[in-house]
Design a protein around this motif. Sequence first.
Motif, PDB file in Angstrom:
ATOM      1  N   VAL A  29     -39.031  24.546  32.557  1.00 29.39           N
ATOM      2  CA  VAL A  29     -38.170  23.294  32.977  1.00 29.39           C
ATOM      3  C   VAL A  29     -37.732  22.320  31.891  1.00 29.39           C
ATOM      4  CG1 VAL A  29     -38.340  21.191  34.414  1.00 29.39           C
ATOM      5  CG2 VAL A  29     -39.176  23.103  35.402  1.00 29.39           C
ATOM      6  N   ASN A  46     -53.289  15.566  23.264  1.00 33.02           N
ATOM      7  CA  ASN A  46     -52.702  15.511  24.617  1.00 33.02           C
ATOM      8  C   ASN A  46     -51.969  14.406  25.070  1.00 33.02           C
ATOM      9  OD1 ASN A  46     -53.390  18.237  24.979  1.00 33.02           O
ATOM     10  ND2 ASN A  46     -55.475  17.820  25.537  1.00 33.02           N
ATOM     11  N   ILE A  47     -52.467  13.230  24.588  1.00 33.95           N
ATOM     12  CA  ILE A  47     -51.812  11.993  25.120  1.00 33.95           C
ATOM     13  C   ILE A  47     -50.314  11.953  24.495  1.00 33.95           C
ATOM     14  CG2 ILE A  47     -51.733   9.392  24.647  1.00 33.95           C
ATOM     15  CD1 ILE A  47     -54.842   9.564  24.795  1.00 33.95           C
ATOM     16  N   GLY A  54     -48.240  14.690  26.457  1.00 33.26           N
ATOM     17  CA  GLY A  54     -47.933  14.157  27.676  1.00 33.26           C
ATOM     18  C   GLY A  54     -46.703  13.220  27.731  1.00 33.26           C
ATOM     19  N   ILE A  55     -46.913  12.159  26.790  1.00 29.36           N
ATOM     20  CA  ILE A  55     -45.724  11.288  26.450  1.00 29.36           C
ATOM     21  C   ILE A  55     -44.340  11.882  26.191  1.00 29.36           C
ATOM     22  CG2 ILE A  55     -44.834   9.262  25.182  1.00 29.36           C
ATOM     23  CD1 ILE A  55     -47.666   8.244  25.037  1.00 29.36           C
ATOM     24  N   LEU A  85     -43.538  15.228  26.896  1.00 26.68           N
ATOM     25  CA  LEU A  85     -42.904  15.819  28.056  1.00 26.68           C
ATOM     26  C   LEU A  85     -42.364  14.849  28.986  1.00 26.68           C
ATOM     27  CD1 LEU A  85     -43.699  18.650  28.844  1.00 26.68           C
ATOM     28  CD2 LEU A  85     -45.596  17.785  30.407  1.00 26.68           C
ATOM     29  N   ILE A  86     -42.857  13.745  29.323  1.00 27.10           N
ATOM     30  CA  ILE A  86     -42.233  12.728  30.130  1.00 27.10           C
ATOM     31  C   ILE A  86     -40.984  12.162  29.707  1.00 27.10           C
ATOM     32  CG2 ILE A  86     -42.449  10.606  31.330  1.00 27.10           C
ATOM     33  CD1 ILE A  86     -45.509  10.698  31.199  1.00 27.10           C
ATOM     34  N   ILE A 121     -38.001  15.107  29.674  1.00 23.77           N
ATOM     35  CA  ILE A 121     -37.793  15.348  31.061  1.00 23.77           C
ATOM     36  C   ILE A 121     -37.034  14.098  31.618  1.00 23.77           C
ATOM     37  CG2 ILE A 121     -39.439  14.507  32.732  1.00 23.77           C
ATOM     38  CD1 ILE A 121     -38.103  18.002  32.516  1.00 23.77           C
ATOM     39  N   ILE A 122     -37.355  12.895  31.218  1.00 22.67           N
ATOM     40  CA  ILE A 122     -36.631  11.796  31.646  1.00 22.67           C
ATOM     41  C   ILE A 122     -35.026  11.656  30.944  1.00 22.67           C
ATOM     42  CG2 ILE A 122     -36.385   9.113  31.405  1.00 22.67           C
ATOM     43  CD1 ILE A 122     -39.327   9.092  32.224  1.00 22.67           C
ATOM     44  N   PRO A 154     -33.123  15.720  31.995  1.00 20.97           N
ATOM     45  CA  PRO A 154     -33.832  16.232  33.298  1.00 20.97           C
ATOM     46  C   PRO A 154     -33.273  17.748  33.466  1.00 20.97           C
ATOM     47  CG  PRO A 154     -32.461  14.463  33.870  1.00 20.97           C
ATOM     48  CD  PRO A 154     -32.231  14.339  32.487  1.00 20.97           C
ATOM     49  N   LEU A 167     -43.872  16.178  45.067  1.00 20.46           N
ATOM     50  CA  LEU A 167     -45.369  16.269  44.898  1.00 20.46           C
ATOM     51  C   LEU A 167     -45.685  15.510  43.706  1.00 20.46           C
ATOM     52  CD1 LEU A 167     -46.212  20.090  45.466  1.00 20.46           C
ATOM     53  CD2 LEU A 167     -46.618  18.119  47.017  1.00 20.46           C
ATOM     54  N   CYS A 208     -42.257   7.575  35.878  1.00 25.19           N
ATOM     55  CA  CYS A 208     -41.844   9.069  36.192  1.00 25.19           C
ATOM     56  C   CYS A 208     -40.998   9.421  37.164  1.00 25.19           C
ATOM     57  CB  CYS A 208     -43.140   9.718  36.704  1.00 25.19           C
ATOM     58  SG  CYS A 208     -44.479   9.791  35.364  1.00 25.19           S
ATOM     59  N   ALA A 268     -37.805  18.122  38.331  1.00 20.41           N
ATOM     60  CA  ALA A 268     -38.225  17.346  37.235  1.00 20.41           C
ATOM     61  C   ALA A 268     -39.287  16.397  37.469  1.00 20.41           C
ATOM     62  CB  ALA A 268     -36.683  16.515  36.735  1.00 20.41           C
ATOM     63  N   LEU A 308     -41.748  16.903  39.099  1.00 24.32           N
ATOM     64  CA  LEU A 308     -42.889  17.528  39.029  1.00 24.32           C
ATOM     65  C   LEU A 308     -43.366  17.592  37.746  1.00 24.32           C
ATOM     66  CD1 LEU A 308     -44.059  19.156  41.829  1.00 24.32           C
ATOM     67  CD2 LEU A 308     -43.075  21.169  40.865  1.00 24.32           C
ATOM     68  N   ILE A 309     -42.543  17.848  36.719  1.00 17.68           N
ATOM     69  CA  ILE A 309     -42.887  18.033  35.503  1.00 17.68           C
ATOM     70  C   ILE A 309     -43.387  16.589  34.832  1.00 17.68           C
ATOM     71  CG2 ILE A 309     -42.081  18.768  32.938  1.00 17.68           C
ATOM     72  CD1 ILE A 309     -42.566  20.833  34.812  1.00 17.68           C
ATOM     73  N   SER A 310     -42.769  15.602  35.286  1.00 16.18           N
ATOM     74  CA  SER A 310     -42.891  14.291  34.548  1.00 16.18           C
ATOM     75  C   SER A 310     -44.319  13.692  35.182  1.00 16.18           C
ATOM     76  CB  SER A 310     -41.834  13.259  34.964  1.00 16.18           C
ATOM     77  OG  SER A 310     -41.557  12.861  36.300  1.00 16.18           O
ATOM     78  N   ILE A 352     -46.681  15.698  35.929  1.00 17.75           N
ATOM     79  CA  ILE A 352     -47.660  16.416  35.054  1.00 17.75           C
ATOM     80  C   ILE A 352     -47.883  15.821  33.794  1.00 17.75           C
ATOM     81  CG2 ILE A 352     -48.194  18.593  34.244  1.00 17.75           C
ATOM     82  CD1 ILE A 352     -46.499  20.004  36.564  1.00 17.75           C
ATOM     83  N   GLY A 353     -46.863  15.434  33.242  1.00 17.13           N
ATOM     84  CA  GLY A 353     -47.106  14.666  31.578  1.00 17.13           C
ATOM     85  C   GLY A 353     -47.979  13.597  31.861  1.00 17.13           C
ATOM     86  N   LEU A 354     -47.709  12.574  33.123  1.00 12.05           N
ATOM     87  CA  LEU A 354     -48.606  11.528  33.098  1.00 12.05           C
ATOM     88  C   LEU A 354     -50.073  11.796  33.456  1.00 12.05           C
ATOM     89  CD1 LEU A 354     -48.323   8.231  33.132  1.00 12.05           C
ATOM     90  CD2 LEU A 354     -48.344   8.491  35.709  1.00 12.05           C
ATOM     91  N   LEU A 407     -51.577  14.487  32.311  1.00  7.65           N
ATOM     92  CA  LEU A 407     -52.049  14.961  31.091  1.00  7.65           C
ATOM     93  C   LEU A 407     -52.514  13.707  30.326  1.00  7.65           C
ATOM     94  CD1 LEU A 407     -51.996  17.787  29.606  1.00  7.65           C
ATOM     95  CD2 LEU A 407     -49.904  17.047  28.692  1.00  7.65           C
ATOM     96  N   VAL A 408     -51.537  12.759  30.246  1.00  2.70           N
ATOM     97  CA  VAL A 408     -52.005  11.655  29.462  1.00  2.70           C
ATOM     98  C   VAL A 408     -53.098  10.870  29.966  1.00  2.70           C
ATOM     99  CG1 VAL A 408     -51.244   9.179  28.661  1.00  2.70           C
ATOM    100  CG2 VAL A 408     -49.652  11.192  28.840  1.00  2.70           C
TER     101      VAL A 408
END
Lengths: 305, 304
Positions: A230, A262-263, A266-267, A269-270, A273-274, A277, B32, B80, B93, B95-97, B99-101, B103-104
């Motif tokens: 994705v 990892n923090i 994760g940020i 990744l978000i 995707i934002i 998308p 989800l 998200c 999309a 789903l992935i965001s 997952i990212g949160l 993870l944080v």
Amino acid sequence: MDFFIQLLSDPIGFWNSHTLLISQIGINGVVATSMFLVLYSGQLSLAAPGFMAIGAYTSVLMELHWHTPVVLNVAVAVILAGIVGLLVGLPVLRLRGVFLAIATIGFIEALHLGVILNVPITGEGLGLQHEADPLGGVPIILVSLVAVVFVVWRLTKGRLGSAWSAIRQDEIAALSQGIHVARYKMIAFIASALIASYAGALEAHLNFFVDPGDSQYGVTRAVQVLTFAVLGGSGFVIGPVVGALIVTLLPYIFEGAGDYINIIAGIFLIAVIIFRPQGIVGRGGLAIVRPAWWPRSRVSAPSPG
Amino acid sequence: MDQQILNAIFIGSIYALFAVGYTLVFGILDILNLAHSAVFMLGAALTYSLVVTHGQPFWIGAVLGVAASALIGLVIEHVCLRPLRRRQAPPIAALISTIGLALVIVAAVEQGKSGSLFSWLWVDGANSVAFPPGTVPNPTWHIGDLTLEASKVLIIPISIALMLILGYVMRFTQVGRGLRAVAENPRAARLMGLDVDRMISLTLVISSALGGLAGILFGLALGDISPYIGRDNVEVRGLAVIVLGGMGSIPGAVIGGYLLGLIEILALVTFGSNARGGVAFAALFLMLVLRPQGLFGTRLRERI
């Protein structure tokens, strides 16, 4: 940062000192391509780690018990995964969307917790140890990656690819055009199982060790592979490979973050995707999100009537 | 065996409470929320830190833990979900965001050691800890062969009361009608004058508060709090619960929670502890193949 400086200034030294990383990227790329196939045909299947486990355990067990040549082991592993894919696909492919995802999670967890950790021949929680690396390391993995990507790319350009595309966009419309939806979905599912099991067999030989942990054949891996696809963008075959490359390299990209990697990951990744998308590889530019308090730009449209 | 059935009911209550939040978001948004298990963990971890590290009484810790979970619900919505909804991105999309949160959140708790940036949140790193005895009064009764601990027994009425209140709100109040209207058709709901974004924020707040509370109860009753309790105990089991009961159905999630607790304990007694997880997932797989709409679902919605 040292990592990228070395990559540019001393590529040969880089290659020699990071072989494990490079082969991990290659293997993740192959798994990501298997994920691409199911997503391209409109199926949110997370079964890849299950088929990887089948590939890894079959090939290594044959080597340990029967001492058969590695090519035969991998071939048998891949064929076995195809058969399991058919048996799992028959009941499961009637489901769509999230339901398919959860059913495939049920499959991999039942395989992981129920079979791998419970049947003595798999070494249960200890995993399997085996001797030398009969593959000869990195080159075979990179060649496999290129070959798999090329084959999948050709498939998406042909008759199969058009059918998959049609099914992904609108299953009912595809059905009404005379496309045999169930058959084409099954082909994609089995092809993805074959590729995933091939990647699993490669990985088992690369590491000298089959690790039965959750991060290898459990939900954690499934989520990671979905992230490859994705994040990279599932519209083009190269997208998931790029996703695998970036996600595998994240600890090196954000080297400075230290313990907080990892923090930051994760940020990141978000954020990706934002703002994109559709994934990193895909059409269109950045999606700029307008906050609620930002004034709406005035659009001069002719009023109807 | 009787004791085991009792344990099944305790753990089932926690599964149910967790899954109600999961299913609420799925029922209304068709998404989800994979950060839900991280919220579960955060509720437990924050309450533990407030009680043990900062020396607060348990009830203050619990109230603040639930409040913080609710706040994370708002973060999930604003960071998200809402930007993606504006872009009309595919649900995958989201789903992935989420997952990212997740993870944080997990990484922040995991890195909480004395001297790190997150030492105010958590000081035990990746270790598993338990509330010190006497945090809450915990009388124990013996009836026949059964051992009843108050901290475990109380979970059952608390969960059932909360789920009844939620059911009442959803069915009989103006807010509940609004939420159900958004679930049915967001566009039509907006045309009827409902503030859809606000309804969705409210959903996430309720869902996350329930998730955090489930985590606190889990930590209290099972004496196991670590950054990984969400991932290891409820992340995938929550999915199993909402599938067993029917995706998006609140009574389904409740029954599904108790059913999964029972299936797991039966597997434990029959096949030994290793088979516990495997049998639960085999049940999930069979349910999806035989009756994908679950026990209480009426229809299948397919959007992803």
